[in-house]
Enzyme design. Structure first.
Site, PDB file in Angstrom:
ATOM      1  N   THR A 284     -29.995 138.302 -77.818  1.00 37.84           N
ATOM      2  CA  THR A 284     -29.555 136.902 -77.658  1.00 37.84           C
ATOM      3  C   THR A 284     -29.265 136.324 -79.033  1.00 37.84           C
ATOM      4  O   THR A 284     -30.020 136.546 -79.986  1.00 37.84           O
ATOM      5  CB  THR A 284     -30.629 136.057 -76.941  1.00 37.84           C
ATOM      6  OG1 THR A 284     -30.862 136.611 -75.651  1.00 37.84           O
ATOM      7  CG2 THR A 284     -30.163 134.609 -76.753  1.00 37.84           C
ATOM      8  N   PHE A 286     -28.861 133.069 -81.361  1.00 43.91           N
ATOM      9  CA  PHE A 286     -29.289 131.676 -81.469  1.00 43.91           C
ATOM     10  C   PHE A 286     -28.596 131.052 -82.675  1.00 43.91           C
ATOM     11  O   PHE A 286     -28.319 131.733 -83.658  1.00 43.91           O
ATOM     12  CB  PHE A 286     -30.803 131.590 -81.707  1.00 43.91           C
ATOM     13  CG  PHE A 286     -31.644 132.081 -80.553  1.00 43.91           C
ATOM     14  CD1 PHE A 286     -31.820 133.437 -80.314  1.00 43.91           C
ATOM     15  CD2 PHE A 286     -32.282 131.179 -79.714  1.00 43.91           C
ATOM     16  CE1 PHE A 286     -32.594 133.893 -79.261  1.00 43.91           C
ATOM     17  CE2 PHE A 286     -33.067 131.619 -78.657  1.00 43.91           C
ATOM     18  CZ  PHE A 286     -33.225 132.976 -78.424  1.00 43.91           C
TER      19      PHE A 286
HETATM   20  O1  LIG Z   1     -36.684 131.297 -71.641  1.00 46.58           O
HETATM   21  C1  LIG Z   1     -36.792 131.659 -72.813  1.00 46.58           C
HETATM   22  O2  LIG Z   1     -37.734 132.329 -73.222  1.00 46.58           O
HETATM   23  C2  LIG Z   1     -35.757 131.285 -73.768  1.00 46.58           C
HETATM   24  O3  LIG Z   1     -36.010 131.271 -74.944  1.00 46.58           O
HETATM   25  C3  LIG Z   1     -34.363 130.999 -73.249  1.00 46.58           C
HETATM   26  C4  LIG Z   1     -33.462 132.216 -73.192  1.00 46.58           C
HETATM   27  C5  LIG Z   1     -31.982 131.791 -72.918  1.00 46.58           C
HETATM   28  O4  LIG Z   1     -31.695 130.618 -72.738  1.00 46.58           O
HETATM   29  O5  LIG Z   1     -31.146 132.687 -72.887  1.00 46.58           O
HETATM   30  C6  LIG Z   1     -33.472 132.902 -74.486  1.00 46.58           C
HETATM   31  C7  LIG Z   1     -33.404 134.234 -74.603  1.00 46.58           C
HETATM   32  C8  LIG Z   1     -33.280 135.100 -73.419  1.00 46.58           C
HETATM   33  O6  LIG Z   1     -31.906 135.413 -73.332  1.00 46.58           O
HETATM   34  C9  LIG Z   1     -33.680 134.438 -72.169  1.00 46.58           C
HETATM   35  C10 LIG Z   1     -33.844 133.111 -72.103  1.00 46.58           C
END
Ligand SMILES: O=C(O)C(=O)C[C@]1(C(=O)O)C=C[C@@H](O)C=C1
Length: 422
Positions: A284, A286
């Site tokens: 992911t 950020f």
């Molecule tokens: O729910 C979490 O733990 C988050 O940090 C959010 C979140 C997102 O929004 O994509 C972050 C990383 C992962 O892809 C899954 C969820």
């Protein structure tokens, strides 16, 4: 201001609700649970704090004008009191002159950086905050919007928010919020996301009737869950760690949560299955947001994020935009389109055939160059000529962390704006 009275307490038991910045309280007072995202904090360490938005009126509205003159500047009407009465001047009411320390950019050197993220401790966003800003003071927020506001209201110095995942795609809400708010992207971090299936100790897979998690996490594990024979109801939750906490606090023996190993530790859950994401290299991305942009450089790889729109009739907007980059040998790393909120539909009337309804879009583009690079400046100058709206969301160092998909949440190396600006 009563609602903004400071309160400090420890949330020591799992039964107590997770204190974090909540939408309803944000204007008057904010309650935030803080932790060090490196994993060293426990729930007992969390503190709550109130940010008090000043209730004293330091900047009263200017006095009304009478006959074009401000009444507070008008000479005294009583001719007997025309000389200055020094004794009547109370020094406590005088304004203190600004000093150099008032002007230094926050945070001050040595102070712990306050970083807002969406979710509760144990969320991947908290790990991302820790990767971006090692040993920061991570502040959980119940919504993305609240994280933006925490920075705008100086409750936090930075926000770290997910924008896209290699399996689940874009997190559209944050693209929309980037446009609605005036924060700047000052960095990016890419976090390998390693999901676990968590349940109360002693619960077996066969007993499960439901799996809960953040929609992105459910999407990232969809095929693996089916392969495991878990064809049970899947329910969305605000964040992964929040789902784990929900299972723990409600003692749900028929429900599992998809979350991180750290969430299992924090909320006392067992790991039923490890690494259940559909692709081992699940990652992911950020972005880090701040009130001020950083100064772009050319001595390391930079990325720039822009958003643009075109509200006149005409074709080939995207073709022209892409050519502006292609001719200058600038690679694009991402294109996203979102509805044009102010003008979502364009009607094209053709008397003979009817009315065509075209959807209008805002285009978000990330390209691999710094705004300090003359090629990027020229590309944007060209693009500006055929767009009605163009905004640079930020020019920031790329995350060049060596790839290790097995590392659950790297908390050391980073490409932060802190390092940037020394
Ligand atoms: O729910 C979490 O733990 C988050 O940090 C959010 C979140 C997102 O929004 O994509 C972050 C990383 C992962 O892809 C899954 C969820």
């Amino acid at each position: 201001m009563e609602a903004a009275a400071a309160a400090i307490h420890n949330a020591a038991s799992l039964g107590s609700p997770v204190p974090r910045i909540r939408t309803a309280t944000r204007r008057s007072a904010c309650v935030a649970a803080r932790s060090t995202p490196s994993g060293s904090s426990s729930r007992g360490d969390w503190q709550t704090a109130c940010a008090i938005l000043s209730s004293t009126n330091d900047n009263p509205a200017p006095a009304p004008k009478v006959n074009g003159q401000r009444t507070d500047l008008a000479p005294p009407q009583d001719s007997t009191s025309t000389s200055l009465d020094l004794a009547a001047v109370s020094t406590t009411n005088l304004k203190r002159p600004l000093s150099i320390s008032d002007l230094s950019p926050a945070p001050l050197h040595g102070a712990q950086l306050r970083v807002a993220y969406q979710g509760v401790p144990g969320a991947y966003s908290e790990a991302a905050a820790g990767k971006a800003y090692p040993s920061c003071d991570a502040i959980p927020c119940d919504q993305f919007e609240v994280a933006f506001q925490a920075v705008e209201l100086w409750i936090a110095d930075r926000a770290v928010l997910p924008v896209e995942n290699s399996l689940g795609g874009s997190i559209h809400r944050n693209y929309d919020l980037l446009l609605r708010h005036r924060l700047h992207i000052v960095g990016e971090v890419q976090l390998p996301v390693h999901h676990c299936l968590l349940a109360l100790p002693g619960v077996r897979r066969e007993l499960l009737a439901r799996v809960i998690s953040h929609p992105q996490a459910l999407a990232q594990c969809e095929h693996t869950l089916t392969r495991m024979g878990l064809n049970v109801a899947r329910e969305a939750h605000d964040d992964t760690a929040g789902a784990a906490e929900h299972v723990a606090t409600h003692g749900l023996r028929d429900t599992a949560a998809i979350a991180s190993a750290r969430a299992a530790e924090l909320y006392g859950l067992s790991v039923l299955a490890d690494g259940i994401q559909d692709d081992a290299s699940n990652v992911t991305r950020f972005v880090m947001l701040a009130r001020e942009p950083i100064i772009p450089r050319t001595d390391r790889p930079f990325k720039t994020s822009i958003v643009l729109a075109h509200d006149r009739e005409g074709t080939s907007l995207l073709f022209k935009v892409l050519s502006a980059f292609a001719f200058r040998d600038i690679s694009l790393t991402k294109i996203e389109s979102r509805p044009h909120r102010h003008r979502p539909i364009r009607l094209v009337d053709d008397a003979n055939v009817g009315t065509a309804k075209h959807f209008e879009y805002m285009f978000y583009i990330d390209f691999q160059a710094s705004m300090a690079d003359v090629r990027a400046q020229n590309a944007l100058a060209e693009i500006q000529e055929f767009t009605s709206f163009l905004r640079v969301l930020g020019s920031y160092p790329m995350d060049m962390t060596p790839w290790d998909s097995t590392a659950p949440s790297p908390a050391s190396s980073s490409s932060t704006d802190q390092q940037q600006s020394g």
